[in-house]
Design an enzyme around this catalytic site. Structure first.
Site, PDB file in Angstrom:
ATOM      1  N   THR A  27       3.900  31.587   5.952  1.00  0.00           N
ATOM      2  CA  THR A  27       3.990  30.543   4.889  1.00  0.00           C
ATOM      3  C   THR A  27       5.188  29.629   5.477  1.00  0.00           C
ATOM      4  O   THR A  27       6.123  30.188   6.423  1.00  0.00           O
ATOM      5  CB  THR A  27       4.221  31.348   3.715  1.00  0.00           C
ATOM      6  OG1 THR A  27       5.736  31.785   3.709  1.00  0.00           O
ATOM      7  CG2 THR A  27       3.387  32.156   3.183  1.00  0.00           C
ATOM      8  N   THR A  57       7.721  34.729   6.284  1.00  0.00           N
ATOM      9  CA  THR A  57       8.408  33.637   5.073  1.00  0.00           C
ATOM     10  C   THR A  57       9.782  33.332   5.699  1.00  0.00           C
ATOM     11  O   THR A  57      10.452  34.142   6.355  1.00  0.00           O
ATOM     12  CB  THR A  57       8.387  34.432   3.902  1.00  0.00           C
ATOM     13  OG1 THR A  57       8.714  33.583   2.799  1.00  0.00           O
ATOM     14  CG2 THR A  57       9.447  35.463   3.641  1.00  0.00           C
ATOM     15  N   VAL A  83      10.639  37.827   8.807  1.00  0.00           N
ATOM     16  CA  VAL A  83      11.289  36.774   8.411  1.00  0.00           C
ATOM     17  C   VAL A  83      11.351  35.740   9.486  1.00  0.00           C
ATOM     18  O   VAL A  83      11.399  35.996  10.829  1.00  0.00           O
ATOM     19  CB  VAL A  83      12.764  37.215   8.101  1.00  0.00           C
ATOM     20  CG1 VAL A  83      13.919  36.162   7.715  1.00  0.00           C
ATOM     21  CG2 VAL A  83      12.736  38.325   7.304  1.00  0.00           C
ATOM     22  N   LYS A  84      11.181  34.373   8.843  1.00  0.00           N
ATOM     23  CA  LYS A  84      11.078  33.231   9.901  1.00  0.00           C
ATOM     24  C   LYS A  84      12.342  32.651  10.184  1.00  0.00           C
ATOM     25  O   LYS A  84      13.148  32.477   9.096  1.00  0.00           O
ATOM     26  CB  LYS A  84      10.185  32.244   9.414  1.00  0.00           C
ATOM     27  CG  LYS A  84       8.763  32.253   9.794  1.00  0.00           C
ATOM     28  CD  LYS A  84       8.016  31.169   9.104  1.00  0.00           C
ATOM     29  CE  LYS A  84       6.770  30.788   9.719  1.00  0.00           C
ATOM     30  NZ  LYS A  84       6.263  29.461   9.212  1.00  0.00           N
ATOM     31  N   ILE A  85      12.925  32.734  11.330  1.00  0.00           N
ATOM     32  CA  ILE A  85      14.331  32.249  11.663  1.00  0.00           C
ATOM     33  C   ILE A  85      13.945  30.899  12.687  1.00  0.00           C
ATOM     34  O   ILE A  85      13.309  31.264  13.783  1.00  0.00           O
ATOM     35  CB  ILE A  85      14.863  33.407  12.222  1.00  0.00           C
ATOM     36  CG1 ILE A  85      15.277  34.687  11.650  1.00  0.00           C
ATOM     37  CG2 ILE A  85      16.375  32.811  12.975  1.00  0.00           C
ATOM     38  CD1 ILE A  85      16.182  34.323  10.383  1.00  0.00           C
TER      39      ILE A  85
END
Ligand code: E4P
Length: 220
Positions: A27, A57, A83-85
């Site tokens: 997402t 996300t 976790v999207k970084i």
């Protein structure tokens, strides 16, 4: 190659899981905003309960401290959260910190092999090169995916490549051919992958012929 859906739409995710082919979800803030008035955390948690595999996300902070603090919070939302970084300098540092805490990172908004190289060195679990967005500016998005796959393979690094920003079924094919571990795609592209006019015509023809067989049997 694994298939992920690039969406925050619950019905589409449910359908993909029912089909038995979707094993993860990605997402981003734009995708969540398309779902109207929703509670961000609850929506993501719902997605995590539907899909057994990784659900990525995004953090919204831009400095290292904020990104790390946000990511630590997000990591508590569900077992399968990732976790999207973003692939910025701050993102590299945040990824290193999070990887040392065993928080899974999807190093996103990646457009070059050099960015991927740093993301993998920092310990990202996934790297997401954005194919469509590179194609949009006249570059070869899939070449970047191929280069990253080759690099990770050569050095036997555990980071997996998610071919992202997929726009059409041809992108899926190419991603599989260059050895991407995962392709994350819009729901519409997933549906397009199975469609072929000759399949539809064939189904129709077999149905008609079967009706003829049945009709003849009744005459016996
Ligand atoms: C991937 O993680 C991103 O959410 C996505 O693939 C971006 O795609 P877009 O370029 O179509 O917005």
């Amino acid at each position: 190659m694994k298939i992920f859906l690039d969406t925050a739409n619950i019905e589409h995710i449910r359908h993909g899981v029912r089909l038995g082919v979707v094993t993860g979800v990605t997402t981003n803030p734009s995708l969540v905003s398309r779902e109207g008035k929703v509670n961000y955390r609850k929506l993501v948690q719902k997605i995590c309960s539907i899909v057994s595999g990784p659900v990525s996300t995004e953090v919204l902070g831009q400095d290292v401290q904020t990104m790390v603090a946000e990511a630590r919070e997000i990591a508590k939302w569900a077992e399968n959260i990732v976790v999207k970084i973003p692939a910025s300098l701050e993102g590299v540092e945040a990824t290193s910190v999070l990887a040392s805490e065993n928080i899974k990172v999807n190093f996103t908004l990646c457009f070059t092999l050099n960015q991927a190289l740093l993301g993998a060195a920092a310990g990202a679990t996934f790297i997401s090169p954005f194919v469509g967005r590179l194609d949009d500016i006249g570059e070869d998005g899939m070449k970047v995916v191929a280069d990253i796959v080759e690099y990770l393979d050569y050095y036997q690094l555990p980071t997996q490549v998610i071919a992202a920003s997929i726009r059409h079924p041809q992108h899926c094919l190419m991603a599989a051919k260059v050895g991407a571990h995962i392709a994350t795609m819009p729901y519409e592209v997933l549906l397009q992958m199975i469609r072929h006019p000759l399949t539809d015509i064939g189904i129709e023809r077999f149905r008609d012929d079967w009706k003829k067989v049945m009709a003849r049997e009744k005459l016996l």
